[in-house]
Design an enzyme around this catalytic site. Structure first.
Site: not given
Length: 390
Positions: A67-69
């Site tokens: 995801y947003s990593a």
């Protein structure tokens, strides 16, 4: 008991203990953690199940969507372009992307895209998912979109739109898509097992996610029964027109199946990076020092890249957040391993960061998606690393 595979260097045994406890106490199903210290790996652990339906075990080369990593890798691409003199972060976005000037956006600098200050968290009309995955229709829609607040006056987490906004600048400046640039200039020199746009040949290595349902649905509770500090957030979750909902509803349908081959193969530079904890830790290690002869950014570039640019109450998340030009910075509740650390979290628990003061770089990936403040898995690993280095 879950078997923990891999190695830890002497002195880092607390990280192994914390990683094992994540399975027995904190809900991990399949996961991996890797830590670099002063440019060398000192923790490389994995365990559990990669696919609960088939029982496939998590192996050394299991890949996980984070995801947003993903945003940490995309941010690094931007600063590499800036360091090479190909991109001025304080120049208007429209310098590189002329259509972006529409609807009062002519003066928005590139930096504000990265620091979540552009006011472009949502679209007036969400796009069909297939068009969003095709790239050009989404970037055209964002170029035409009016800001939802006066740019530069506030910040709010551009959870989904960030990837297309920043990615289009990368594409226009470099002539390569964000995933292609990352593969050529970051993954290949460092030997990283990480992809923004998954090749079909790697599909069978990807873990499948498990989503935990909340024990209590707060949106159905009487407002007066909620803790005061949660009431505003819960009210926003109940309001389909809130920024908290609209920021994650830019496609139709709003819910995206991140396990699907089509989504994993597309390039979503905000949210569909797929790789190993080892790759994330190694990338961050190469940001703060040299790793096997490779350093991604000069120290002066990194200092500017990690300087705080936005802080305070986030208009989307509705709690305090801090951002540099692209990287997430520690807050009181999420310290990483120190006040000078930088990196990025991902939905449901993943975390990757570097702490230049301590020489630490950490990557943690997992397939059990747990949302909310009761998810302590990444925090206990960071705490164990901090204790290990003293």
């Amino acid at each position: 008991m879950t078997t923990i595979n891999g190695e830890v260097a002497p002195g880092f045994e607390p990280v192994r203990e914390a990683f094992a406890a994540n399975f027995t106490r904190h809900g991990d199903i399949g996961a991996a953690v890797c830590v670099y210290w002063h440019g060398r790996p000192v923790v490389d652990l994995w365990g559990g199940v990669a696919d609960v339906d088939t029982g496939r075990p998590w192996g050394r080369d299991t890949l996980q969507l984070v995801y947003s990593a993903t945003k940490g890798g995309t941010t690094t691409v931007v600063h590499m372009l800036a360091e090479r003199g190909m991109l001025d972060l304080d120049a208007p976005v429209a310098t590189y992307w002329p259509d972006f000037a529409a609807n009062g956006k002519a003066d928005i600098p590139v930096r504000w895209l990265l620091s979540h200050q552009a006011g472009l968290v949502a679209l007036d009309e969400p796009l069909p998912l297939a068009e969003a995955l095709a790239w050009d229709p989404m970037t055209a829609a964002l170029a035409a979109q009016r800001p939802l607040w006066t740019p530069g006056t506030a910040h709010g987490y551009h959870g989904r739109t960030w990837g297309w906004l920043v990615g289009e600048v990368i594409r226009r400046v470099s002539g390569r898509s964000p995933g292609r640039f990352f593969a050529d200039e970051i993954a290949r020199p460092l030997g990283l097992d990480f992809f923004i746009g998954l090749p079909a040949s790697e599909r069978e290595r990807v873990s499948r996610m498990v989503y935990r349902r909340p024990d209590v649905d707060l949106t159905t509770a009487p407002p007066e029964s909620l803790p005061v500090e949660l009431r505003e957030q819960v009210a926003a979750w109940c309001d389909p027109n809130s920024f908290s909902n609209r920021a994650f509803a830019v496609t139709d349908p709003a819910a995206i199946d991140f396990d699907s081959p089509e989504v994993q193969a597309a390039e979503l530079p905000s949210s569909n990076g797929i790789g190993t904890a080892r790759a994330l830790a190694r990338m961050y290690a190469a940001l703060i020092g040299e790793v096997d002869g490779v350093r991604l950014l000069a120290s002066e570039t990194l200092a500017s890249a990690t300087e705080e640019r936005a802080s305070g109450k986030d208009r989307v998340l509705l709690f305090p957040s801090r951002f540099s030009t692209g990287y997430m910075l520690p807050t009181e509740g999420k310290l990483m391993t120190g006040p000078n650390a930088f990196g990025h979290t991902g939905r449901g628990g993943s975390l990757a960061f570097a702490d230049p003061e301590r020489g630490i770089a950490l990557g943690y990936v997992m397939n059990h998606i747990i949302s909310g403040s009761d998810d302590v898995r990444a925090a206990v690993l960071a705490d164990a690393v901090r204790k290990s280095v003293g």
